[in-house]
Structures are given as C-alpha cells and as structure tokens.
Design a protein around this motif. Sequence first.
Motif, PDB file in Angstrom:
ATOM      1  N   GLY A   1       2.067   1.909   1.836  1.00 51.23           N
ATOM      2  CA  GLY A   1       1.896   0.920   0.781  1.00 51.23           C
ATOM      3  C   GLY A   1       1.725   1.548  -0.583  1.00 51.23           C
ATOM      4  N   PRO A   2       1.978   0.791  -1.646  1.00 53.38           N
ATOM      5  CA  PRO A   2       1.809   1.300  -3.013  1.00 53.38           C
ATOM      6  C   PRO A   2       0.344   1.320  -3.433  1.00 53.38           C
ATOM      7  CG  PRO A   2       2.485  -0.981  -3.077  1.00 53.38           C
ATOM      8  CD  PRO A   2       2.483  -0.595  -1.631  1.00 53.38           C
ATOM      9  N   ILE A   3       0.054   2.141  -4.420  1.00 54.88           N
ATOM     10  CA  ILE A   3      -1.266   2.193  -5.050  1.00 54.88           C
ATOM     11  C   ILE A   3      -1.074   1.954  -6.545  1.00 54.88           C
ATOM     12  CG2 ILE A   3      -3.297   3.618  -5.543  1.00 54.88           C
ATOM     13  CD1 ILE A   3      -2.616   5.235  -3.026  1.00 54.88           C
TER      14      ILE A   3
ATOM     15  N   SER B   1      -8.100  -1.329  -9.211  1.00 57.10           N
ATOM     16  CA  SER B   1      -7.215  -0.677  -8.253  1.00 57.10           C
ATOM     17  C   SER B   1      -6.716  -1.704  -7.248  1.00 57.10           C
ATOM     18  CB  SER B   1      -7.941   0.446  -7.508  1.00 57.10           C
ATOM     19  OG  SER B   1      -8.432   1.430  -8.405  1.00 57.10           O
ATOM     20  N   LEU B   2      -5.477  -1.527  -6.803  1.00 55.68           N
ATOM     21  CA  LEU B   2      -4.882  -2.410  -5.803  1.00 55.68           C
ATOM     22  C   LEU B   2      -4.062  -1.565  -4.840  1.00 55.68           C
ATOM     23  CD1 LEU B   2      -3.973  -5.135  -4.599  1.00 55.68           C
ATOM     24  CD2 LEU B   2      -2.169  -5.190  -6.342  1.00 55.68           C
ATOM     25  N   ASN B   3      -4.299  -1.767  -3.519  1.00 56.92           N
ATOM     26  CA  ASN B   3      -3.564  -1.019  -2.497  1.00 56.92           C
ATOM     27  C   ASN B   3      -3.164  -1.959  -1.352  1.00 56.92           C
ATOM     28  OD1 ASN B   3      -4.401   1.603  -0.101  1.00 56.92           O
ATOM     29  ND2 ASN B   3      -2.413   1.009  -0.912  1.00 56.92           N
ATOM     30  N   PRO B   4      -2.026  -2.673  -1.484  1.00 53.89           N
ATOM     31  CA  PRO B   4      -1.513  -3.474  -0.367  1.00 53.89           C
ATOM     32  C   PRO B   4      -0.761  -2.575   0.610  1.00 53.89           C
ATOM     33  CG  PRO B   4      -0.101  -3.735  -2.270  1.00 53.89           C
ATOM     34  CD  PRO B   4      -1.201  -2.803  -2.699  1.00 53.89           C
ATOM     35  N   THR B   5      -0.856  -2.865   1.901  1.00 55.37           N
ATOM     36  CA  THR B   5      -0.224  -2.010   2.906  1.00 55.37           C
ATOM     37  C   THR B   5       0.400  -2.838   4.020  1.00 55.37           C
ATOM     38  OG1 THR B   5      -2.346  -1.792   4.083  1.00 55.37           O
ATOM     39  CG2 THR B   5      -1.772  -0.050   2.520  1.00 55.37           C
ATOM     40  N   VAL B   6       1.388  -2.241   4.682  1.00 57.05           N
ATOM     41  CA  VAL B   6       1.887  -2.760   5.950  1.00 57.05           C
ATOM     42  C   VAL B   6       1.544  -1.733   7.019  1.00 57.05           C
ATOM     43  CG1 VAL B   6       3.714  -4.186   4.981  1.00 57.05           C
ATOM     44  CG2 VAL B   6       4.178  -1.783   5.476  1.00 57.05           C
ATOM     45  N   ILE B   7       1.147  -2.232   8.194  1.00 60.21           N
ATOM     46  CA  ILE B   7       0.688  -1.374   9.285  1.00 60.21           C
ATOM     47  C   ILE B   7       1.583  -1.598  10.486  1.00 60.21           C
ATOM     48  CG2 ILE B   7      -1.251  -0.731  10.767  1.00 60.21           C
ATOM     49  CD1 ILE B   7      -2.036  -2.801   7.723  1.00 60.21           C
ATOM     50  N   GLN B   8       2.337  -0.578  10.860  1.00 59.26           N
ATOM     51  CA  GLN B   8       3.250  -0.646  12.003  1.00 59.26           C
ATOM     52  C   GLN B   8       2.581  -0.017  13.225  1.00 59.26           C
ATOM     53  OE1 GLN B   8       7.068  -1.395  12.444  1.00 59.26           O
ATOM     54  NE2 GLN B   8       6.006  -1.481  14.413  1.00 59.26           N
ATOM     55  N   TYR B   9       2.562  -0.757  14.345  1.00 57.04           N
ATOM     56  CA  TYR B   9       1.964  -0.268  15.592  1.00 57.04           C
ATOM     57  C   TYR B   9       3.014   0.448  16.428  1.00 57.04           C
ATOM     58  CZ  TYR B   9      -2.254  -3.093  14.870  1.00 57.04           C
ATOM     59  OH  TYR B   9      -3.408  -3.616  14.387  1.00 57.04           O
ATOM     60  N   PHE B  10       2.562   1.497  17.149  1.00 53.67           N
ATOM     61  CA  PHE B  10       3.432   2.233  18.057  1.00 53.67           C
ATOM     62  C   PHE B  10       2.692   2.444  19.375  1.00 53.67           C
ATOM     63  CE2 PHE B  10       4.954   3.374  13.861  1.00 53.67           C
ATOM     64  CZ  PHE B  10       6.333   3.325  14.004  1.00 53.67           C
ATOM     65  N   GLY B  11       3.376   2.160  20.489  1.00 52.71           N
ATOM     66  CA  GLY B  11       2.763   2.349  21.799  1.00 52.71           C
ATOM     67  C   GLY B  11       1.748   1.265  22.113  1.00 52.71           C
TER      68      GLY B  11
ATOM     69  N   ALA C   1      -6.658  -3.582  -0.145  1.00 49.13           N
ATOM     70  CA  ALA C   1      -7.935  -3.127  -0.700  1.00 49.13           C
ATOM     71  C   ALA C   1      -7.857  -3.306  -2.216  1.00 49.13           C
ATOM     72  CB  ALA C   1      -8.190  -1.662  -0.343  1.00 49.13           C
ATOM     73  N   VAL C   2      -8.870  -3.964  -2.788  1.00 46.54           N
ATOM     74  CA  VAL C   2      -8.877  -4.279  -4.228  1.00 46.54           C
ATOM     75  C   VAL C   2     -10.250  -3.925  -4.797  1.00 46.54           C
ATOM     76  CG1 VAL C   2      -8.554  -6.066  -5.977  1.00 46.54           C
ATOM     77  CG2 VAL C   2      -7.298  -6.199  -3.821  1.00 46.54           C
ATOM     78  N   ARG C   3     -10.244  -3.357  -6.007  1.00 49.35           N
ATOM     79  CA  ARG C   3     -11.520  -3.062  -6.679  1.00 49.35           C
ATOM     80  C   ARG C   3     -11.406  -3.298  -8.175  1.00 49.35           C
ATOM     81  NH1 ARG C   3     -13.964   2.825  -5.999  1.00 49.35           N
ATOM     82  NH2 ARG C   3     -12.251   3.414  -7.386  1.00 49.35           N
ATOM     83  N   VAL C   4     -12.430  -3.947  -8.724  1.00 50.26           N
ATOM     84  CA  VAL C   4     -12.633  -4.042 -10.167  1.00 50.26           C
ATOM     85  C   VAL C   4     -13.976  -3.371 -10.452  1.00 50.26           C
ATOM     86  CG1 VAL C   4     -12.935  -5.554 -12.143  1.00 50.26           C
ATOM     87  CG2 VAL C   4     -11.314  -6.181 -10.344  1.00 50.26           C
TER      88      VAL C   4
ATOM     89  N   SER D   1     -12.841  -5.858  -2.417  1.00 49.28           N
ATOM     90  CA  SER D   1     -12.386  -6.801  -1.412  1.00 49.28           C
ATOM     91  C   SER D   1     -11.415  -6.095  -0.462  1.00 49.28           C
ATOM     92  CB  SER D   1     -11.697  -8.000  -2.068  1.00 49.28           C
ATOM     93  OG  SER D   1     -11.268  -8.926  -1.085  1.00 49.28           O
ATOM     94  N   TYR D   2     -11.583  -6.364   0.825  1.00 51.46           N
ATOM     95  CA  TYR D   2     -10.728  -5.775   1.854  1.00 51.46           C
ATOM     96  C   TYR D   2     -10.284  -6.874   2.809  1.00 51.46           C
ATOM     97  CZ  TYR D   2     -12.984  -1.524   0.171  1.00 51.46           C
ATOM     98  OH  TYR D   2     -13.471  -0.517  -0.626  1.00 51.46           O
ATOM     99  N   GLY D   3      -9.037  -6.806   3.247  1.00 50.72           N
ATOM    100  CA  GLY D   3      -8.545  -7.830   4.154  1.00 50.72           C
ATOM    101  C   GLY D   3      -7.483  -7.321   5.087  1.00 50.72           C
TER     102      GLY D   3
END
Length: 309
Positions: A170-172, A183-193, A207-210, A224-226
Amino acid sequence: MHRDSARILIRRLIALAVSIAASACATAAVAGPSLDQFEIKNLESVPGAIEIQSQNDFSSGNPRRRVLPDGSGIIADPNTITRQREGLEIEVGLTSFVKIRLGVEFEQGRIDDPKSFSDAQRIGPLEFDGYGAESIWTVIPRKGDGIGAGFLVQWEQSAHSDEASTLTIGPIFEWQQGAWSASLNPTVIQYFGGEPEDKHKIDFGYAVRVMYQSSKEHALALESYGGIERISGGNIGEAERLFGKFNQYRLGPVFYWTFGDDDDDEASSGNKKEEAERNVETTIGTGLLFGLNKDTPATTLKLSVEIDY
C-alpha cells in the motif's frame, strides 16, 4: 551503543527469530480479518541508521464469540480477537529512499478450534505467532513542511503451517505544516496458504494519524486503524455463511515522548567519541484506542518503544 554492537545484536535477534520459527508447532485455524500492528509507517530513511522497535497492544472488552451447534460439535465465528500482542523489530536504513525491517510477533488470542461452548470463549496462552519482513520505498521525499509519498511492501510468515501467510502492499502519504502533521497508509492484504477459506483472500486495512508536535519532546496524536475482511477472492466457508464477515475499526488518542536526541546540549559538550556513544534517541508512545463497532474490542491499549541509533 556503537553501530558495530548494534549490528551484532541484529544478527543475534535474526538467528533467534529463525530458531523460534523452526520450532513452532502447527495448529489449524481459519483466519478472520487481518490485524496488523497499530503503528504509523513513515518515510524517513537515513543510510546506516538502525532502529529497534517494540510494538505492543492489549485489548479488553472483547466481543463475545458467537457459537452454533454443528452435528456432534460446534462451529464458532472466526473473528480475529486477541488479548495481547507483542512484536520486536529491527529497522535498517539502506539509502535515503529505502529501508527494511525484520521482526517477530507473539500473540495471545482465542482458542483456534474450540470443542465446546465454554472453550469458544477461552483465550489461549501467549505464544510465538510469526515473523516477517518489510521494505518502505520513498517516491516523493519530504524535507520539513510539505507532502511526501512512498509505498510499503510487507510479508508476514505464520509460525503455523496450517495458517495463512500474508503479503501487504500500500501507499504511504505524509503531510506537515509547522507543528501539525498527518499520515495515511491504506493497504491491501493478500492471503497465501492456510485453510481453503483463506486461500487467495484479500482484505483491506488502513492506518491514519493527525498529530500536533507541542515541543521537541512531546506530541499528541489522534490515530485510527481499521480492517475490512474479504474485499475480494477466496472461498466463502461455512462460518462466514453463518456469521457473515467481520470488520474492525479503532480510534483514539496517543501521546509520544521523545528523549535522548542526538542534538542534546550535553552530548555536544563532550568529545566526539563520547558524543557518538550517546547518539541514541528513544520514543515512547502510549494511547487508548476505542472500538467503533460490535466486532471490535471496546478498548485497546497501545504501547510502543522505538530506539534510534
């Protein structure tokens, strides 16, 4: 601490992580929503710089697990609920644009495969959960005020052979203006196995922070985290058909205290050798994150320690 001593410590910790991973026992589990450490990633990278981190969280007011009879046994919801997690990581700056990190994590969570209604609500022991590596690449460097951007690539290897490992990308984004930053860090999480329900599943996280920097030593942030489960891929299993998907959202204040900066007046008054030995900066962060929906623990205490050499 000298850089040579720090590098020796890095090698020993990596060896410890590998030996622990090799001795980990396998247990079956179907994963719920991905739950990353409650940490804001940053783009700052100094060639040769070393940072040791301890990232910890402790949750209370956990949602009660939903359970239904299933033939002679039971089937329980797979929501990712932990009582505590403790991570130890080492970060090394390779260039002014690239840094890498290695780490191990211990977790105390729900019993994976409960056999009775009472077992479904039990919390297991604190145990080694996995290890991983990540890299952060800066694309738009930020020097002082302004905007910076980069991206995160992270691999987390489960310590259990029947559990899924994950690739997080994901980007930062960073912004600063005077004492204020975001700060802003959206992500995609790929599962394996893992179990059939987990293979190729993709979750979304953020993940977001002010933050307001009130002084050189003190800062107060709203973080904030989600995590949103299964935005794509994978096979929907029986538990998901019965209980649905689980999303978690947290929001709360975090206070940061930094001391031992390398610009301290005391360090500059000594000779260069003594100054180098004291060139250590420590940041302690502590805060309380509140759950924003019924799938999330009511409160999560965040405690982090970061030591920069």
